[in-house]
Enzyme design. Structure first.
Site, short mmCIF file in Angstrom:
data_model
loop_
_atom_site.label_atom_id
_atom_site.label_comp_id
_atom_site.label_asym_id
_atom_site.label_seq_id
_atom_site.Cartn_x
_atom_site.Cartn_y
_atom_site.Cartn_z
N ASP A 102 -4.28 -92.14 -69.68
CA ASP A 102 -4.97 -91.48 -71.10
C ASP A 102 -5.29 -90.11 -70.55
O ASP A 102 -5.96 -89.87 -69.72
CB ASP A 102 -5.94 -92.33 -71.62
CG ASP A 102 -6.72 -91.54 -72.45
OD1 ASP A 102 -6.38 -90.24 -72.89
OD2 ASP A 102 -7.71 -92.09 -73.22
N TYR A 162 -16.55 -98.45 -61.94
CA TYR A 162 -15.32 -99.04 -61.47
C TYR A 162 -14.21 -98.64 -62.51
O TYR A 162 -14.21 -98.55 -63.50
CB TYR A 162 -15.64 -100.48 -61.81
CG TYR A 162 -16.09 -101.08 -60.54
CD1 TYR A 162 -15.70 -101.48 -59.23
CD2 TYR A 162 -17.53 -101.66 -60.52
CE1 TYR A 162 -16.32 -102.02 -58.37
CE2 TYR A 162 -18.19 -102.16 -59.59
CZ TYR A 162 -17.54 -102.32 -58.28
OH TYR A 162 -18.12 -102.92 -57.15
N LYS A 213 -9.61 -101.35 -64.71
CA LYS A 213 -9.39 -102.32 -65.77
C LYS A 213 -9.05 -101.85 -67.05
O LYS A 213 -9.42 -102.23 -68.02
CB LYS A 213 -10.82 -102.73 -66.03
CG LYS A 213 -11.51 -104.12 -65.06
CD LYS A 213 -12.74 -104.22 -65.03
CE LYS A 213 -13.10 -105.11 -66.21
NZ LYS A 213 -12.56 -106.37 -66.08
N ASP A 214 -8.60 -100.69 -66.84
CA ASP A 214 -7.89 -99.83 -68.19
C ASP A 214 -6.64 -100.41 -68.86
O ASP A 214 -5.97 -100.99 -68.42
CB ASP A 214 -7.91 -98.48 -67.95
CG ASP A 214 -8.30 -97.64 -69.30
OD1 ASP A 214 -8.87 -98.23 -70.05
OD2 ASP A 214 -7.68 -96.37 -69.25
P1 13P Z 1 -9.75 -95.51 -74.25
O1 13P Z 1 -10.04 -96.28 -72.84
O2 13P Z 1 -8.53 -95.79 -75.03
O3 13P Z 1 -9.92 -93.98 -74.19
O4 13P Z 1 -11.03 -95.94 -75.27
C1 13P Z 1 -12.16 -95.35 -74.84
C2 13P Z 1 -13.18 -95.83 -75.80
O5 13P Z 1 -14.39 -95.60 -75.58
C3 13P Z 1 -12.78 -96.14 -77.33
O6 13P Z 1 -13.91 -96.30 -77.89
MG MG Z 2 -9.29 -92.24 -74.40
MG MG Z 3 -6.60 -95.83 -74.09
MG MG Z 4 -8.50 -96.13 -71.38
MG MG Z 5 -10.50 -98.45 -72.50
#
Ligand code: 13P
Ligand code: MG
Ligand code: MG
Ligand code: MG
Ligand code: MG
Ligand code: 13P
Length: 360
Positions: A11, A224, A227-228
């Site tokens: 992202d 950390y 975990k994404d």
């Molecule tokens: P993302 O990890 O997709 O950027 O989402 C973060 C977020 O805070 C959604 O509310």
């Molecule tokens: Mg995002």
């Molecule tokens: Mg995202």
């Molecule tokens: Mg993300």
């Molecule tokens: Mg996320």
């Protein structure tokens, strides 16, 4: 020779907020990858605010050149994101510079190398607003549950079962479980997807069948990561789950961690790429499934599987579950447990109230 399928995602700026990727970023990614002499083929897509680079090549896994290509592509996209002032430009590029391998630098990665079979159907799954543990339940169903995968019962080539490689994200350890022998032991761990994640699945003969972007948790920029929003590659047919068996687990949306501010539990909704734009409370979490037939490394496709009408009821069910979970507001189990929350105010609130806490 062998072919490698590498999927790297990041992202690098949301359009608008955290809901999608601006077309100019996708165009930039395609331009960058098209220039590379190393790739046999590529396909660029997105789920929510995450860009997915699906690449085939002959450099093997952990190739510095391929990882650098992905890193440089995301850096180029970040420049565009900064120009358009997209939300969180460069969000997932946590290191200042590339250093040999994208693992631990922010982007998520799943890759596998194998001899392309006479016919090689693969599915690339990608999810937004959740974490790699989200694949635990569907991978279990695909490769170990005969109520999902009839091939485990009636296909002599699948009847032996599979091997699951599971990572302990906290202790940075891994273990192999054999199914069906170790089924109950396996479930003790993967039923806790915030800590134990299925990294890969192999046949009993050791052939790679599936691999995810699960990686060890790295402490970077004071928090950390690892975990994404995850990706998953699954090979299908001929001794592996049929395409329809690999898609079937998503017909009943399961609860995953993520959603708003990465701090909530909600249903994982299967959608087409066109509908991969999480909006309600930044969600609910989405998953796409793109099918390809490999032809000497060429990605013939994609087939956008969850565009299929047969997933309409799953979406309805997901929306019903979303309504119910949202009704709980800031209460668990909609809100995650304190230790799982990505952005927690608890330390600040405790500090502010410390004099008001007295012996009970
Ligand atoms: P993302 O990890 O997709 O950027 O989402 C973060 C977020 O805070 C959604 O509310
Ligand atoms: Mg995002
Ligand atoms: Mg995202
Ligand atoms: Mg993300
Ligand atoms: Mg996320
Ligand atoms: P076809 O006869 O359409 O190839 O289907 C075979 C199969 O295995 C379906 O799961």
């Amino acid at each position: 020779g062998k072919i490698t399928v590498t999927v790297i995602k990041a992202d690098v700026g949301g359009f608008v907020g955290h809901s999608s990727v601006h077309e100019e970023l996708l165009a930039t990614a395609r331009e960058q990858l098209a220039k590379s002499p190393l790739l046999v083929d590529f396909h660029v897509t997105h789920v929510g605010d995450d860009i997915n680079l699906i690449m085939t090549h002959r450099q093997g896994v952990d190739s510095e050149e391929i990882h650098k290509l992905a890193w440089d592509t995301f850096v180029a996209c970040t420049e565009v994101a900064k120009k358009l002032k997209l939300y969180g430009a460069g969000q997932d590029l946590l290191a200042d510079a590339f250093s040999g391998n994208v693992k631990g630098l922010g982007p998520g990665i799943a890759e596998m190398e194998f001899f392309e079979r006479t016919s090689e159907p693969i599915i690339v799954f990608a999810a937004d607003k959740t974490e790699p543990g989200a694949w635990n339940l569907p991978l279990y169903k695909m490769f170990a549950d005969p109520f999902n995968t009839i091939g485990l019962v009636i296909d002599p080539k699948m009847h032996e079962g599979f091997k699951f490689e599971v990572l302990d994200l906290l202790e940075n350890k891994k273990i192999i479980f054999n199914t069906p022998e170790d089924l109950y032991d396996l479930l003790v761990f993967i039923g806790a997807p915030g800590r134990y994640c299925i990294k890969s699945v192999y046949t009993k003969a050791g052939e790679i069948a599936a691999t995810s972007s699960t990686q060890r948790l790295n402490l970077m920029a004071g928090r950390y990561i690892g975990k994404d929003d995850p990706v998953l590659i699954v090979r299908c047919q001929s001794g592996l789950p049929a395409v329809g068996e690999a898609l079937e687990p998503f017909a009943r949306p399961h609860l995953v961690s993520g959603w708003m501010r990465g701090s909530h539990s909600g249903p994982l909704m299967p959608v087409s790429v066109a509908d991969a734009t999480p909006s309600r409370f930044d969600g609910p979490p989405r998953v796409i499934a793109l099918g390809f037939q490999l032809a000497d490394g060429k990605l013939i496709g994609p087939q956008d599987f969850f565009a299929d009408k047969a997933y309409d009821r799953a979406r309805e069910m997901a929306l019903m579950i979303a309504d119910y979970m949202r009704s709980l507001g800031p209460f668990e189990p909609h809100r995650l447990h304190l230790e799982e929350m990505e952005y927690t105010t608890l330390p600040l609130v405790l500090e502010k109230l410390k004099d008001r806490f007295v012996k009970a």
